[in-house]
Write an enzyme that holds these catalytic residues in place. Structure first.
Site, short mmCIF file in Angstrom:
data_model
loop_
_atom_site.label_atom_id
_atom_site.label_comp_id
_atom_site.label_asym_id
_atom_site.label_seq_id
_atom_site.Cartn_x
_atom_site.Cartn_y
_atom_site.Cartn_z
N ARG A 127 0.90 -1.17 0.00
CA ARG A 127 0.00 0.00 0.00
C ARG A 127 0.93 1.21 0.00
O ARG A 127 1.44 1.60 1.03
CB ARG A 127 -0.93 -0.06 1.21
CG ARG A 127 -1.89 -1.26 1.12
CD ARG A 127 -2.86 -1.34 2.27
NE ARG A 127 -3.85 -2.38 2.01
CZ ARG A 127 -4.05 -3.45 2.78
NH1 ARG A 127 -3.32 -3.62 3.86
NH2 ARG A 127 -4.96 -4.34 2.48
N ASP A 158 -10.55 -1.18 -4.91
CA ASP A 158 -11.01 0.09 -5.47
C ASP A 158 -10.02 1.23 -5.26
O ASP A 158 -9.87 2.09 -6.12
CB ASP A 158 -12.43 0.44 -5.00
CG ASP A 158 -12.52 0.64 -3.51
OD1 ASP A 158 -11.58 0.23 -2.80
OD2 ASP A 158 -13.53 1.19 -3.05
N ASP A 205 -12.78 -9.42 -0.68
CA ASP A 205 -13.99 -8.89 -0.04
C ASP A 205 -15.24 -8.89 -0.93
O ASP A 205 -16.34 -8.76 -0.43
CB ASP A 205 -13.74 -7.45 0.44
CG ASP A 205 -12.56 -7.37 1.41
OD1 ASP A 205 -12.26 -8.38 2.06
OD2 ASP A 205 -11.94 -6.29 1.50
O1 F6P Z 1 -9.28 -6.14 1.72
C1 F6P Z 1 -8.81 -7.41 2.02
C2 F6P Z 1 -8.64 -7.60 3.52
O2 F6P Z 1 -8.21 -8.92 3.74
C3 F6P Z 1 -9.88 -7.27 4.34
O3 F6P Z 1 -10.82 -8.31 4.33
C4 F6P Z 1 -9.26 -7.01 5.68
O4 F6P Z 1 -10.04 -6.10 6.41
C5 F6P Z 1 -7.94 -6.39 5.34
O5 F6P Z 1 -7.65 -6.73 4.00
C6 F6P Z 1 -6.82 -6.82 6.23
O6 F6P Z 1 -5.70 -6.08 5.86
P1 F6P Z 1 -4.22 -6.40 6.37
O7 F6P Z 1 -3.71 -7.55 5.58
O8 F6P Z 1 -3.49 -5.15 6.09
O9 F6P Z 1 -4.31 -6.76 7.82
#
Ligand code: F6P
Length: 420
Positions: A127, A158, A205
């Site tokens: 990210r 998105d 998701d």
């Molecule tokens: O968007 C995908 C996702 O797995 C969501 O379901 C969850 O809220 C988030 O990413 C978790 O993010 P991270 O891997 O940064 O903990």
């Protein structure tokens, strides 16, 4: 000859490797040259710190000796070498030059062989904070132009697709600035006057409008079902209650579909917040009625984004305590966490990204400066192309509509500036 790069961005999802494989292979078949960008947009910004190495359609040729390395090498190093493809004159590949610090890597047919069976994303994702800044995007544009790339495939959620659209609309100004500051030549500026972009939706998701399914959602759902099957047997043995927290961010699709496919007793999803004053009673009543007809086990699914009618998050631990204290059930919490996201893609998360990857290449080949950037989706079992920003905007409108329905009071108080 189109020179195309593919990257994965945001949270990884099963099927992203199938996208990269399909895009690379389809593009080569259609006469394009292909690159992968490591670590999402971050890789575009970091670019290639070192000099050039050469690659052919058969694989990555790194080093002055023009050594050819086949896909095991590439895969091995992506998996175990922390992105370092080859070590400097040591290790398994004497003479190879390090690719540490190289983020935009030319790839050929063999480099992506067998990738559809691999979980996560082998080219890495991130990210990127830098890409959110204009300076970051300026550097990203420079790096792409220096590699000669004129088309980009982005697979992500998105946020990642919005980033892609911003990048494309800014592109002409970025090119002008790069030229006026001497970072690229006039010839390069002319050659790269336009950028072609296409997006594919990679997210477990299933939270994007204008497509029925996002890449990785079927696998994550399957993973949840398998976990519930496992929980079921131990729950049955002890006649216990299990509260399972599942992922999905602000979307309840995974929780809802998992409950349908596993016969859960009760679920909580963000789209349908239960009455804060009444949900404990109604949940207990429902579960007690199931117990009364002889059910030995109880499964409650809580989507991670679930809230009550007062916008208070519903926590699995709290639900467990209610079941223990009010119904006297021996209760446990299981948070499935990232086991939902990792692992081998199911068949559909190989087929859909493959078909969509081919369509992405077609969309890029047909793109003109006037066509919008497209998002490749699937609707009623057909692979589709829709303007990317229409899909992003529709997704936003759906979330606003759900919030307005569920929390009219809170929404009427919102700051209109913020809501824009
Ligand atoms: O968007 C995908 C996702 O797995 C969501 O379901 C969850 O809220 C988030 O990413 C978790 O993010 P991270 O891997 O940064 O903990």
């Amino acid at each position: 000859k189109m020179r195309l790069a593919v990257l994965t961005s945001g949270g990884d999802s099963a099927g992203m490797n199938a996208v990269v494989r399909a895009v690379v292979k389809a593009a080569i078949l259609k006469g394009c040259e292909t690159w992968i960008v490591r670590e999402g947009y971050e890789g575009l910004v970091r670019g290639n710190a070192e000099g050039h190495r050469h690659v052919s359609d058969k694989g990555i040729c790194v080093s002055h000796k023009d050594v050819h390395f086949h896909e095991e090498t590439f895969l091995h190093h992506l998996r175990y070498g922390d992105g370092e493809l080859l070590r400097d004159g040591t290790g398994d590949h004497p003479g190879g030059r390090t690719l540490k610090g190289r983020y935009i890597v030319r790839v050929g047919w063999d480099d992506v062989r067998g990738w559809f069976a691999e979980g996560g994303t082998l080219i890495g994702t991130a990210r990127s904070v830098a890409f959110r800044t204009r300076e970051g995007r300026l550097t990203a544009a420079q790096n792409m132009i220096k590699e000669g790339i004129d088309a980009l495939v982005v697979c992500g959620g998105d946020g990642s697709l919005t980033g892609a659209d911003v990048f494309r609309s800014e592109w002409p100004k970025l090119v002008t600035e790069l030229q006026s500051t001497g970072r690229i030549t006039e010839e390069e500026a002319q050659k790269h006057a336009h950028l072609k972009i296409v997006g594919l939706v990679g997210s477990i998701d299933n939270d994007m409008s204008m497509t029925d399914l996002t890449i990785g959602a079927p696998t994550a759902l399957h993973r949840i079902c398998e976990s519930i099957d496992n929980i079921n047997s131990t729950a049955y043995s002890h006649s216990r209650a299990f509260v399972l927290e599942v992922m999905g961010r602000h979307c309840g699709w995974l929780a809802l579909m998992a409950s349908v496919s596993s016969g859960a007793d009760f679920i909580f999803i963000p789209e349908n917040p239960p009455d804060a004053e009444k949900w404990e009673d109604s949940m207990c009543k429902m579960i007690q009625s199931h117990r009364d007809v002889g059910k030995r086990k109880t499964i409650v699914i809580v989507a991670e984004g679930a809230v009550d009618s007062n916008l208070k998050p519903i926590r699995a631990e709290y639900v467990k305590d209610v079941l223990t204290n009010r119904l006297g059930l021996d209760s446990r919490v299981t948070t499935l966490g990232h086991t939902q996201r990792g692992g081998k893609p199911c068949a559909f998360d190989r087929i859909m990204p493959t078909l969509q990857g081919v369509e992405a290449v077609n969309a890029l080949l047909e793109a003109t400066p006037d066509t919008p950037s497209y998002m490749i989706g699937i609707r009623e079992n057909k692979i589709t192309r829709v303007p990317l920003m229409e899909a992003v905007e529709m997704t936003r409108q759906v979330s606003v509509a759900i919030a307005e329905k569920n929390f009219p009071k809170a929404m009427s108080l919102r700051d209109p500036e913020f809501s824009e």
